[in-house]
Design an enzyme around this catalytic site. Structure first.
Site, PDB file in Angstrom:
ATOM      1  N   CYS A 163       0.832  -1.191   0.000  1.00 30.41           N
ATOM      2  CA  CYS A 163       0.000   0.000   0.000  1.00 30.41           C
ATOM      3  C   CYS A 163       0.871   1.248   0.000  1.00 30.41           C
ATOM      4  O   CYS A 163       1.851   1.347   0.722  1.00 30.41           O
ATOM      5  CB  CYS A 163      -0.950   0.100   1.179  1.00 30.41           C
ATOM      6  SG  CYS A 163      -2.075  -1.275   1.321  1.00 30.41           S
ATOM      7  N   ARG A 182       4.279  -0.282  -4.578  1.00 30.21           N
ATOM      8  CA  ARG A 182       3.974  -0.781  -3.235  1.00 30.21           C
ATOM      9  C   ARG A 182       2.699  -1.624  -3.191  1.00 30.21           C
ATOM     10  O   ARG A 182       2.405  -2.290  -2.194  1.00 30.21           O
ATOM     11  CB  ARG A 182       3.823   0.391  -2.263  1.00 30.21           C
ATOM     12  CG  ARG A 182       5.040   1.266  -2.156  1.00 30.21           C
ATOM     13  CD  ARG A 182       4.796   2.401  -1.204  1.00 30.21           C
ATOM     14  NE  ARG A 182       4.591   1.913   0.139  1.00 30.21           N
ATOM     15  CZ  ARG A 182       5.561   1.679   1.011  1.00 30.21           C
ATOM     16  NH1 ARG A 182       6.808   1.902   0.679  1.00 30.21           N
ATOM     17  NH2 ARG A 182       5.290   1.237   2.212  1.00 30.21           N
ATOM     18  N   TRP A 189      -2.450  -2.954  -1.708  1.00 23.85           N
ATOM     19  CA  TRP A 189      -2.065  -4.358  -1.805  1.00 23.85           C
ATOM     20  C   TRP A 189      -2.900  -5.056  -0.746  1.00 23.85           C
ATOM     21  O   TRP A 189      -2.699  -4.869   0.455  1.00 23.85           O
ATOM     22  CB  TRP A 189      -0.578  -4.523  -1.519  1.00 23.85           C
ATOM     23  CG  TRP A 189      -0.063  -5.917  -1.723  1.00 23.85           C
ATOM     24  CD1 TRP A 189       0.391  -6.460  -2.884  1.00 23.85           C
ATOM     25  CD2 TRP A 189       0.055  -6.938  -0.720  1.00 23.85           C
ATOM     26  NE1 TRP A 189       0.781  -7.766  -2.675  1.00 23.85           N
ATOM     27  CE2 TRP A 189       0.591  -8.087  -1.360  1.00 23.85           C
ATOM     28  CE3 TRP A 189      -0.233  -7.008   0.634  1.00 23.85           C
ATOM     29  CZ2 TRP A 189       0.838  -9.276  -0.686  1.00 23.85           C
ATOM     30  CZ3 TRP A 189       0.012  -8.192   1.316  1.00 23.85           C
ATOM     31  CH2 TRP A 189       0.545  -9.312   0.655  1.00 23.85           C
ATOM     32  N   ASN A 216      -1.986   2.014   5.629  1.00 28.24           N
ATOM     33  CA  ASN A 216      -1.037   1.002   5.166  1.00 28.24           C
ATOM     34  C   ASN A 216      -0.618   0.222   6.406  1.00 28.24           C
ATOM     35  O   ASN A 216      -0.123   0.820   7.358  1.00 28.24           O
ATOM     36  CB  ASN A 216       0.167   1.716   4.525  1.00 28.24           C
ATOM     37  CG  ASN A 216       1.358   0.806   4.319  1.00 28.24           C
ATOM     38  OD1 ASN A 216       1.200  -0.400   4.150  1.00 28.24           O
ATOM     39  ND2 ASN A 216       2.541   1.366   4.332  1.00 28.24           N
ATOM     40  N   GLY A 217      -0.849  -1.079   6.416  1.00 26.73           N
ATOM     41  CA  GLY A 217      -0.498  -1.883   7.587  1.00 26.73           C
ATOM     42  C   GLY A 217      -1.611  -2.866   7.906  1.00 26.73           C
ATOM     43  O   GLY A 217      -2.465  -3.140   7.061  1.00 26.73           O
ATOM     44  N   GLU A 223      18.605 -17.181  -6.573  1.00 25.02           N
ATOM     45  CA  GLU A 223      18.164 -15.853  -6.998  1.00 25.02           C
ATOM     46  C   GLU A 223      17.664 -15.887  -8.448  1.00 25.02           C
ATOM     47  O   GLU A 223      16.646 -15.281  -8.785  1.00 25.02           O
ATOM     48  CB  GLU A 223      19.320 -14.850  -6.815  1.00 25.02           C
ATOM     49  CG  GLU A 223      19.066 -13.416  -7.266  1.00 25.02           C
ATOM     50  CD  GLU A 223      17.853 -12.745  -6.624  1.00 25.02           C
ATOM     51  OE1 GLU A 223      17.272 -13.280  -5.669  1.00 25.02           O
ATOM     52  OE2 GLU A 223      17.456 -11.684  -7.124  1.00 25.02           O
ATOM     53  N   LYS A 253      13.886 -14.879  -9.563  1.00 19.10           N
ATOM     54  CA  LYS A 253      13.622 -13.830 -10.561  1.00 19.10           C
ATOM     55  C   LYS A 253      12.676 -14.349 -11.632  1.00 19.10           C
ATOM     56  O   LYS A 253      11.751 -13.672 -12.053  1.00 19.10           O
ATOM     57  CB  LYS A 253      14.916 -13.400 -11.236  1.00 19.10           C
ATOM     58  CG  LYS A 253      15.761 -12.265 -10.860  1.00 19.10           C
ATOM     59  CD  LYS A 253      15.314 -11.042 -10.191  1.00 19.10           C
ATOM     60  CE  LYS A 253      14.538 -11.189  -8.929  1.00 19.10           C
ATOM     61  NZ  LYS A 253      15.108 -10.650  -7.726  1.00 19.10           N
ATOM     62  N   GLU A 291       8.967 -15.040 -10.203  1.00 16.80           N
ATOM     63  CA  GLU A 291       8.155 -13.905  -9.751  1.00 16.80           C
ATOM     64  C   GLU A 291       7.700 -12.998 -10.896  1.00 16.80           C
ATOM     65  O   GLU A 291       6.648 -12.386 -10.795  1.00 16.80           O
ATOM     66  CB  GLU A 291       8.854 -13.101  -8.657  1.00 16.80           C
ATOM     67  CG  GLU A 291      10.062 -12.331  -9.105  1.00 16.80           C
ATOM     68  CD  GLU A 291      10.726 -11.568  -7.956  1.00 16.80           C
ATOM     69  OE1 GLU A 291      10.052 -11.191  -7.002  1.00 16.80           O
ATOM     70  OE2 GLU A 291      11.944 -11.346  -8.054  1.00 16.80           O
ATOM     71  N   HIS A 337      19.048 -36.243  -5.355  1.00 14.10           N
ATOM     72  CA  HIS A 337      18.267 -36.700  -4.199  1.00 14.10           C
ATOM     73  C   HIS A 337      16.779 -36.392  -4.353  1.00 14.10           C
ATOM     74  O   HIS A 337      16.049 -36.366  -3.376  1.00 14.10           O
ATOM     75  CB  HIS A 337      18.820 -36.075  -2.920  1.00 14.10           C
ATOM     76  CG  HIS A 337      20.231 -36.456  -2.641  1.00 14.10           C
ATOM     77  ND1 HIS A 337      20.587 -37.719  -2.213  1.00 14.10           N
ATOM     78  CD2 HIS A 337      21.401 -35.779  -2.797  1.00 14.10           C
ATOM     79  CE1 HIS A 337      21.908 -37.789  -2.083  1.00 14.10           C
ATOM     80  NE2 HIS A 337      22.417 -36.624  -2.440  1.00 14.10           N
ATOM     81  N   LYS A 345       6.443  -4.225  -3.604  1.00 14.55           N
ATOM     82  CA  LYS A 345       7.879  -3.999  -3.417  1.00 14.55           C
ATOM     83  C   LYS A 345       8.258  -3.972  -1.946  1.00 14.55           C
ATOM     84  O   LYS A 345       9.317  -4.423  -1.560  1.00 14.55           O
ATOM     85  CB  LYS A 345       8.232  -2.664  -4.080  1.00 14.55           C
ATOM     86  CG  LYS A 345       9.705  -2.312  -4.020  1.00 14.55           C
ATOM     87  CD  LYS A 345      10.434  -2.916  -5.173  1.00 14.55           C
ATOM     88  CE  LYS A 345      11.920  -2.689  -5.107  1.00 14.55           C
ATOM     89  NZ  LYS A 345      12.652  -3.844  -5.656  1.00 14.55           N
TER      90      LYS A 345
HETATM   91  C1  F6R Z   1      12.380 -10.328  -5.027  1.00 14.53           C
HETATM   92  C2  F6R Z   1      12.156  -9.289  -4.065  1.00 14.53           C
HETATM   93  C3  F6R Z   1      11.727  -9.677  -2.697  1.00 14.53           C
HETATM   94  C4  F6R Z   1      12.463  -8.834  -1.646  1.00 14.53           C
HETATM   95  C5  F6R Z   1      11.926  -9.125  -0.253  1.00 14.53           C
HETATM   96  C6  F6R Z   1      12.678  -8.362   0.810  1.00 14.53           C
HETATM   97  O1  F6R Z   1      12.789  -9.810  -6.250  1.00 14.53           O
HETATM   98  O2  F6R Z   1      12.293  -8.141  -4.344  1.00 14.53           O
HETATM   99  O3  F6R Z   1      11.941 -11.031  -2.463  1.00 14.53           O
HETATM  100  O4  F6R Z   1      13.822  -9.094  -1.724  1.00 14.53           O
HETATM  101  O5  F6R Z   1      10.574  -8.793  -0.191  1.00 14.53           O
HETATM  102  O6  F6R Z   1      12.570  -6.997   0.624  1.00 14.53           O
HETATM  103  P1  F6R Z   1      13.575  -5.987   1.277  1.00 14.53           P
HETATM  104  O7  F6R Z   1      14.916  -6.236   0.697  1.00 14.53           O
HETATM  105  O8  F6R Z   1      13.048  -4.644   0.930  1.00 14.53           O
HETATM  106  O9  F6R Z   1      13.573  -6.246   2.756  1.00 14.53           O
END
Ligand code: F6R
Length: 612
Positions: free
Chosen positions: A2, A27, A73, A99-100, A485, A489, A492, A508, A607
């Site tokens: 949010c 967000r 969100w 937001n929360g 990672e 990527k 997601e 395994h 984000k």
């Molecule tokens: C993946 C991604 C998320 C963040 C995670 C932690 O691409 O962006 O997995 O890495 O939500 O977020 P931060 O780093 O802001 O604590």
């Protein structure tokens, strides 16, 4: 999770709010709404993105020089028009955005229902609108006092903005656990979840602290009190962030721009810190804690998502170079599993946004047990940056694409410098090697630049595999977190199922998945486990899997086995994650674009994860 924005001043509020919402859309983007003060509180909201809201308000009265807006969100209640914010009190004299999460909302809701309040939405936020109204009506206090009393009844996290029809020049904003910044212009004020919607108008900002309530009134100084009614002096800071840093700058997507920014962001993260000629690493932010770090018997790294992957690289780096035992913990697990912590433990919390609720809670837990907590954050002034004892900023610049790219490599660069610094001081690596390592680290941004020239080749590989349903990413040692990672990527942003696995673990279990349809991305650079990884590649080939290998330039052996090879420059083993991640970012990006996915705002994600 949010985004919220509010404005009061001489301008028309609508364009400021809509532009702000666009900047905050990373967000959350499942519904959006706006409230404009124009004699009445005019609320417009809809399911969908900010652009849908813009269409929705066509022909409506959008006048007014005070207002607030929200991009959501969903936590409580599905994304639809009714659940979108702002939420009205019953008589429509009050409106709230939030937001929360209000954890005790169910109890508050049933109490309010018993008192005759009718709820129209499924949200926790609506409780606040009715509760503040109820206090105003019965206690006959000022709006800010009603907000204060209401917040004393609330358990949970919030950043809220409250507007009242009877206070046409006033914004009341409060926060606990969710971020909130106030922009202070010459004759205008802004309130937002972060500084990105504000910097276009002013660099002067106040970062609100937890449990603070701000009264922001037209042509009057800002007043801040705590929920316990203590007066606070607002502290105005200068924010350094350029407008170009938060715009796409000719790229199709923020994610692509941010991938391409990595040579620059890596240089920025090392500037003034990695002093190769002097043979020194200087991490000013944690200078005071250097001795503690050197003496640490144990380091615990805590983070979520991509930042957790950076933490895994950190584990390999610190154990390998500095010989200190490291544990890496998901913040969400760490905070709830009663971990054993000692006062001489060092905790390193990693977060791009600096707002991740689980990481914040893990920090508070560690602090309560007397441990020292250091932060690695990207967002200056963020909650985590302020909650830690000391820390190092990554200086990657604003990361807008929801999938983290340049923040990851910057986090790894900081961890590399930390590990080298401790190793240099402890003497766990010889001086000659130390100097060579510094030189090699300094060369990394140039190597990333070279990898970016492979974009067209990676695009061709993406074209071949864009329609697959599953994929596996394999790596060993330093390259295992790279595999994790890479898989994250891809899943997601393209919604292709992808699993990262230690290459040797494949036999395994996951090997059962391999058939001629299955692409297996292997990070097979020439390092300690190179020969072992070749054996793992053979195992995949024997089952007709397709191999996309990331290899060291000039490699012949893997080339003879793999279906596709992406060659990256040679570097020290411990520096490979900084460069091997980049082609995997590009691969995911192109596949997602080819599948017509919304790369910058993937479904269901946000984000900044400010709820647990
Ligand atoms: C993946 C991604 C998320 C963040 C995670 C932690 O691409 O962006 O997995 O890495 O939500 O977020 P931060 O780093 O802001 O604590």
């Amino acid at each position: 999770m949010c985004g919220i924005i509010a404005y009061v001043g001489p301008r028309q509020a609508y364009p400021v709010l809509i532009k702000g919402l666009h900047r905050l859309e990373y967000r959350g983007y499942d519904s959006a709404g706006i409230c404009l003060m124009n004699k009445n509180l005019n609320i417009y909201k809809c399911k969908g993105k900010v652009s849908d809201l813009e269409k929705h308000v066509k022909g409506e009265d959008i006048g007014g020089t005070l207002g607030m807006a929200h991009t959501r969100w969903a936590t409580h209640g599905e994304p639809n028009e009714v659940n979108a914010h702002p939420h009205f009190s019953q008589d429509k004299s009050l409106a709230v955005i939030h937001n929360g999460i209000i954890e005790n909302y169910a109890t508050l809701r049933s109490e309010l229902k018993n008192r005759g309040y009718k709820f129209v939405s499924d949200t926790d936020t609506e409780v606040l609108a009715h509760l503040i109204y109820d206090i105003l009506k019965h206690e006959k206090v000022k709006l800010e006092e009603a907000v204060r009393i209401a917040l004393n009844h609330v358990i949970g996290a919030y950043a809220i903005v409250v507007l009242s029809k009877d206070n046409p020049d006033k914004i009341v904003a409060a926060r606990k656990g969710s971020p909130m910044v106030i922009g202070v212009g010459e004759d205008e004020y802004f309130v937002a979840s972060d500084a990105t919607p504000i910097i276009e108008y002013t660099n002067n900002v106040i970062f609100m602290n937890d449990e603070e309530i701000a009264v922001i009134e037209r042509d009057r100084p800002i007043q801040i009190r705590t929920v316990r009614n203590q007066k606070k002096t607002p502290y105005v800071q200068k924010m350094e962030m350029s407008l170009t840093a938060i715009e796409k700058g000719g790229f199709d997507h923020f994610m692509l721009k941010e991938i391409y920014e990595q040579p620059r962001s890596l240089r920025d993260s090392m500037r003034g810190r990695l002093l190769v000629n002097q043979g020194v690493i200087n991490l000013g932010g944690i200078k005071e804690y250097e001795q503690k770090l050197l003496n640490a018997k144990r380091i615990i790294i805590t983070a979520c998502g991509t930042s957790w992957h950076a933490g895994l690289v950190g584990e390999y780096l610190i154990e390998d170079l500095a010989r200190i035992p490291v544990e890496v913990e998901y913040s969400s697990e760490f905070r709830y599993r009663n971990p054993i912590l000692y006062e001489d433990d060092i905790i390193i919390a990693i977060s791009q946004s600096g707002e991740t609720a689980d990481t914040l809670a893990a920090i508070e837990l560690a602090k309560s047990k007397g441990a020292t907590v250091l932060g690695i954050c990207n967002v200056v002034g963020s909650s985590i940056a302020r909650a830690t004892h000391a820390g190092v900023y990554t200086h990657a610049g604003p990361e807008i694409g929801v999938a983290s790219t340049k923040a990851f490599t910057a986090q790894v660069a900081i961890l590399t410098m930390m590990a080298l610094k401790i190793a240099g001081s402890k003497g766990t690596i010889p001086r000659s090697k130390f100097q060579r390592y510094l030189t090699e680290l300094e060369a990394i941004p140039d190597k990333v630049e070279k990898i970016l020239t492979l974009d067209d080749q990676i695009k061709e590989i993406a074209e071949i595999y864009k329609d697959v349903k599953n994929s596996i990413y394999l790596g060993r040692g330093y390259n295992l977190p790279v595999a994790y990672e890479g898989a994250l990527k891809l899943k997601e942003i393209s919604y292709i199922h992808a699993e990262g696995y230690p290459a040797a673990e494949m036999k395994h279990g996951p090997i059962a998945l391999i058939d001629e349809q299955m692409p297996v991305v292997v990070i097979a650079t020439k390092n300690g486990t190179y020969d072992k990884v070749i054996s793992n590649i053979m195992e995949v080939k024997a089952r007709h899997g397709k191999i996309i290998a990331v290899v060291t330039e000039g490699d012949e052996q893997v080339r003879a086995l793999a279906d596709h090879c992406i060659e990256i420059p040679e570097t020290e083993d411990f520096l490979v994650p900084l460069i091997a991640t980049v082609p995997l970012q590009l691969l995911s990006y192109h596949i997602a674009v080819m599948r017509h996915c919304n790369v910058d705002q993937p479904r269901n994600l946000a984000k900044s994860v400010t709820v647990e």
